[in-house]
Design a protein around this motif. Structure first.
Motif, short mmCIF file in Angstrom:
data_model
loop_
_atom_site.label_atom_id
_atom_site.label_comp_id
_atom_site.label_asym_id
_atom_site.label_seq_id
_atom_site.Cartn_x
_atom_site.Cartn_y
_atom_site.Cartn_z
N SER A 65 0.86 -1.18 0.00
CA SER A 65 0.00 0.00 0.00
C SER A 65 0.89 1.23 0.00
O SER A 65 1.61 1.48 0.98
CB SER A 65 -0.90 -0.01 1.24
OG SER A 65 -1.31 1.31 1.56
N THR A 66 0.87 1.99 -1.08
CA THR A 66 1.72 3.18 -1.14
C THR A 66 1.30 4.18 -0.05
O THR A 66 2.16 4.82 0.55
CB THR A 66 1.67 3.83 -2.54
OG1 THR A 66 0.33 3.75 -3.06
CG2 THR A 66 2.60 3.14 -3.50
N GLY A 67 -0.01 4.26 0.23
CA GLY A 67 -0.47 5.16 1.30
C GLY A 67 0.14 4.77 2.64
O GLY A 67 0.62 5.62 3.40
N GLY A 113 -4.72 16.53 0.06
CA GLY A 113 -5.57 15.61 -0.70
C GLY A 113 -5.09 15.45 -2.14
O GLY A 113 -5.83 14.99 -2.99
N GLN A 114 -3.83 15.85 -2.41
CA GLN A 114 -3.29 15.71 -3.77
C GLN A 114 -2.46 14.44 -3.89
O GLN A 114 -2.04 13.87 -2.88
CB GLN A 114 -2.37 16.91 -4.09
CG GLN A 114 -3.12 18.22 -4.13
CD GLN A 114 -2.18 19.42 -4.21
OE1 GLN A 114 -0.97 19.28 -4.10
NE2 GLN A 114 -2.76 20.59 -4.38
N LEU A 115 -2.16 14.06 -5.11
CA LEU A 115 -1.30 12.89 -5.32
C LEU A 115 0.16 13.27 -5.15
O LEU A 115 0.58 14.37 -5.54
CB LEU A 115 -1.49 12.32 -6.73
CG LEU A 115 -2.86 11.72 -7.07
CD1 LEU A 115 -2.82 11.11 -8.47
CD2 LEU A 115 -3.27 10.66 -6.04
N ASP A 126 -2.27 -1.93 -3.55
CA ASP A 126 -3.41 -1.23 -2.95
C ASP A 126 -3.10 0.26 -2.97
O ASP A 126 -2.14 0.71 -2.34
CB ASP A 126 -3.57 -1.81 -1.52
CG ASP A 126 -4.36 -0.93 -0.57
OD1 ASP A 126 -4.99 0.04 -1.01
OD2 ASP A 126 -4.33 -1.23 0.64
N GLY A 127 -3.88 1.01 -3.73
CA GLY A 127 -3.63 2.46 -3.84
C GLY A 127 -2.57 2.78 -4.87
O GLY A 127 -2.10 3.91 -4.96
N PHE A 128 -2.19 1.82 -5.65
CA PHE A 128 -1.22 1.98 -6.74
C PHE A 128 -1.61 0.99 -7.83
O PHE A 128 -1.90 -0.17 -7.49
CB PHE A 128 0.20 1.68 -6.25
CG PHE A 128 1.26 1.91 -7.32
CD1 PHE A 128 1.96 3.11 -7.36
CD2 PHE A 128 1.52 0.94 -8.28
CE1 PHE A 128 2.91 3.34 -8.35
CE2 PHE A 128 2.46 1.16 -9.27
CZ PHE A 128 3.16 2.35 -9.30
P1 AMP Z 1 -4.37 6.03 0.65
O1 AMP Z 1 -3.91 5.49 1.95
O2 AMP Z 1 -4.23 5.03 -0.48
O3 AMP Z 1 -5.74 6.64 0.72
O4 AMP Z 1 -3.37 7.22 0.28
C1 AMP Z 1 -3.29 8.38 1.08
C2 AMP Z 1 -2.62 9.50 0.28
O5 AMP Z 1 -1.29 9.09 -0.09
C3 AMP Z 1 -3.30 9.84 -1.05
O6 AMP Z 1 -4.37 10.76 -0.87
C4 AMP Z 1 -2.13 10.45 -1.84
O7 AMP Z 1 -1.87 11.76 -1.40
C5 AMP Z 1 -0.96 9.57 -1.39
N1 AMP Z 1 -0.79 8.41 -2.28
C6 AMP Z 1 -0.98 7.09 -1.96
N2 AMP Z 1 -0.75 6.30 -3.02
C7 AMP Z 1 -0.41 7.12 -4.04
C8 AMP Z 1 -0.07 6.92 -5.41
N3 AMP Z 1 -0.07 5.70 -5.95
N4 AMP Z 1 0.22 8.01 -6.16
C9 AMP Z 1 0.23 9.24 -5.64
N5 AMP Z 1 -0.11 9.51 -4.37
C10 AMP Z 1 -0.42 8.47 -3.57
#
Ligand code: AMP
Length: 191
Positions: free
Chosen positions: A31-33, A57-59, A85-87
């Motif tokens: 999970s990248t997040g 809330g940006q990428l 997950d999240g990627f």
């Molecule tokens: P998540 O836990 O997947 O909801 O990710 C939380 C935050 O981490 C997102 O709102 C993005 O700011 C950043 N993030 C997570 N995964 C990515 C990704 N694959 N690309 C860019 N930003 C990411």
């Protein structure tokens, strides 16, 4: 190898289902997040950079995210496979993932997407904020921004996999076990 992309908007239940799928299929959950949050907690350089985007809330930029994912994957040379997950969250990330896997003679088997109506997502994220302590869950404006970014930048990733016959949408409203069983059924058709 088995490589599954678990897809869906923020609050769709990806993290919950990824944990269960990881156990069921004996895979590594990436999970990248989660990795960004661990870096924020550890106050690393990557964490500081990621925080400046996550808090709005940006990428996080593609280059940073792709490099991070590659080095994480390299930590598990002998795994049976991964749940992403999240990627990928952008088409550029999807292309980079294909390239990374192709270098190992591997591929993405399937993208399973959890579909949840927007109003339900907002409700879930606000409720999660109470327990997760995630600052990006607590503020309605940031939640809206994350949903908007999802629609604009991330939703096109569906088309990328659909074009390859690898996209499966699943109703993400229901009990955790109901949704899990549907995921397993669909994944089994592709591996
Ligand atoms: P998540 O836990 O997947 O909801 O990710 C939380 C935050 O981490 C997102 O709102 C993005 O700011 C950043 N993030 C997570 N995964 C990515 C990704 N694959 N690309 C860019 N930003 C990411």
């Amino acid at each position: 190898m088995i490589n599954i992309v678990l897809f869906g908007p923020p609050g769709a239940g990806k993290g919950t289902q990824a944990e269960k799928l990881k156990q069921h299929f004996d895979l590594i959950h990436l999970s990248t997040g989660d990795i960004f949050r661990a870096n924020i907690k550890g106050q690393t350089e990557l964490g500081n950079l990621a925080k400046s985007y996550i808090d709005k809330g940006q990428l996080v930029p593609d280059e940073v995210t792709i490099d991070l994912l590659k080095s994480e994957m390299d930590k598990y040379p002998d795994t049976k496979g991964f749940i992403f997950d999240g990627f990928p969250r952008t088409t550029a990330q999807a292309e980079a993932l294909d390239k990374m896997l192709a270098e190992k003679g591997e591929k993405v088997d399937v993208m399973v997407a959890l579909e949840v109506p927007e109003e339900e997502l907002k409700k879930r994220l606000m409720a999660r904020a109470e327990v997760s302590g995630r600052t990006d869950d607590a503020d309605p404006e940031i939640i809206q921004n994350r949903i908007n970014v999802y629609k604009k930048e991330t939703a096109p990733v569906k088309d990328y996999y659909a074009g390859k016959g690898k996209y499966v949408g699943i109703n993400g409203v229901g009990s955790i076990d109901e949704i899990f069983n549907k995921l397993v059924e669909e994944i089994n058709k592709h591996i």
